[in-house]
Design an enzyme around this catalytic site. Structure first.
Site, mmCIF file in Angstrom:
data_model
loop_
_atom_site.group_PDB
_atom_site.id
_atom_site.type_symbol
_atom_site.label_atom_id
_atom_site.label_comp_id
_atom_site.label_asym_id
_atom_site.label_seq_id
_atom_site.Cartn_x
_atom_site.Cartn_y
_atom_site.Cartn_z
ATOM 1 N N ARG A 145 -2.213 -6.315 -8.440
ATOM 2 C CA ARG A 145 -1.067 -7.341 -8.268
ATOM 3 C C ARG A 145 -0.815 -8.098 -9.361
ATOM 4 N NH1 ARG A 145 -3.086 -7.579 -1.889
ATOM 5 N NH2 ARG A 145 -4.794 -7.232 -3.452
ATOM 6 N N HIS A 205 0.750 -1.136 0.064
ATOM 7 C CA HIS A 205 -0.069 0.032 0.165
ATOM 8 C C HIS A 205 1.056 1.243 -0.160
ATOM 9 C CE1 HIS A 205 -2.986 -2.937 2.270
ATOM 10 N NE2 HIS A 205 -3.469 -2.596 1.358
ATOM 11 N N LYS A 207 -19.618 -5.376 9.125
ATOM 12 C CA LYS A 207 -18.579 -6.192 9.147
ATOM 13 C C LYS A 207 -17.943 -6.117 10.325
ATOM 14 C CE LYS A 207 -16.331 -7.644 5.433
ATOM 15 N NZ LYS A 207 -15.915 -7.375 4.047
ATOM 16 N N SER A 227 -2.587 -7.825 3.043
ATOM 17 C CA SER A 227 -2.986 -7.620 4.504
ATOM 18 C C SER A 227 -3.449 -9.017 4.968
ATOM 19 C CB SER A 227 -4.108 -6.677 4.605
ATOM 20 O OG SER A 227 -3.834 -5.308 4.201
#
Ligand code: ADP
Length: 168
Positions: A91, A17, A41, A130
């Protein structure tokens, strides 16, 4: 002045990031990194405030980058801050299909007001996400190649206090 928004969950921020943020900060007058979250969430490792603070600490040396958070739609947030560009990192091909769909949807919903600019990952971070970082840390693995030292400490503390049972 061209303001761009870089949305994500950043749970937690990684070198991948940060690489995107640094590169974007050279392309736009201002980059607003926005921790977007869904109130329903609850499965994140770090709270929204913790994620914002971690990002702020990591980017404090870049004057044209700000950090914020929002629980709504990206297009509404972008309109609120006057940004017409959304930045996303790519990515691998697996990111592409998902990202293309979001980019098209955002263009449609915003009536063409929001365009997405994709930055390809630097090769050394192509594997980094992450979730991978959390998975490695949950097994007590070495995450020093993935996140800055201060972030590493915070992640390790989470798993130490949770006895390896913190959120993914
Ligand atoms: P993730 O949980 O996959 O890291 P985020 O929602 O936090 O996802 O990511 C925000 C944006 O950053 C997404 O566009 C994602 O593709 C991008 N990103 C995440 N990791 C990297 C990386 N290592 N290199 C380039 N872009 C990345």
């Amino acid at each position: 002045m061209i303001r761009a928004v870089y949305p994500g969950s950043f749970d937690p921020v990684t070198y991948g990031h940060l690489d995107i943020i640094r590169r974007a900060s050279k392309m736009f007058d201002e980059v607003v990194v926005c921790v977007l979250y869904n109130k329903a969430k609850k499965s994140s490792l770090f709270s929204v405030d913790e994620r914002v603070k971690m990002l702020q600490d990591c980017i404090s040396d870049i004057p044209n980058v700000k950090v914020d958070s929002d629980s709504g739609l990206l297009i509404d947030y972008a309109e609120k801050i006057g940004a017409h560009v959304s930045i996303r990192g790519l990515r691998a091909v697996t990111d592409f299909e998902y990202e293309l769909q979001i980019a098209q949807t955002n263009r449609l919903l915003s009536h063409g007001e929001i365009d997405t600019v994709f930055l390809t990952t630097s090769l050394e971070y192509a594997y980094l996400s992450s979730s991978t970082v959390k998975e490695i840390a949950s097994f007590g693995g070495d995450i020093s190649a993935c996140v800055p030292p201060a972030i590493r400490k915070l992640i390790e503390e989470k798993y130490e206090t949770a006895g390896g049972d913190a959120g993914m």
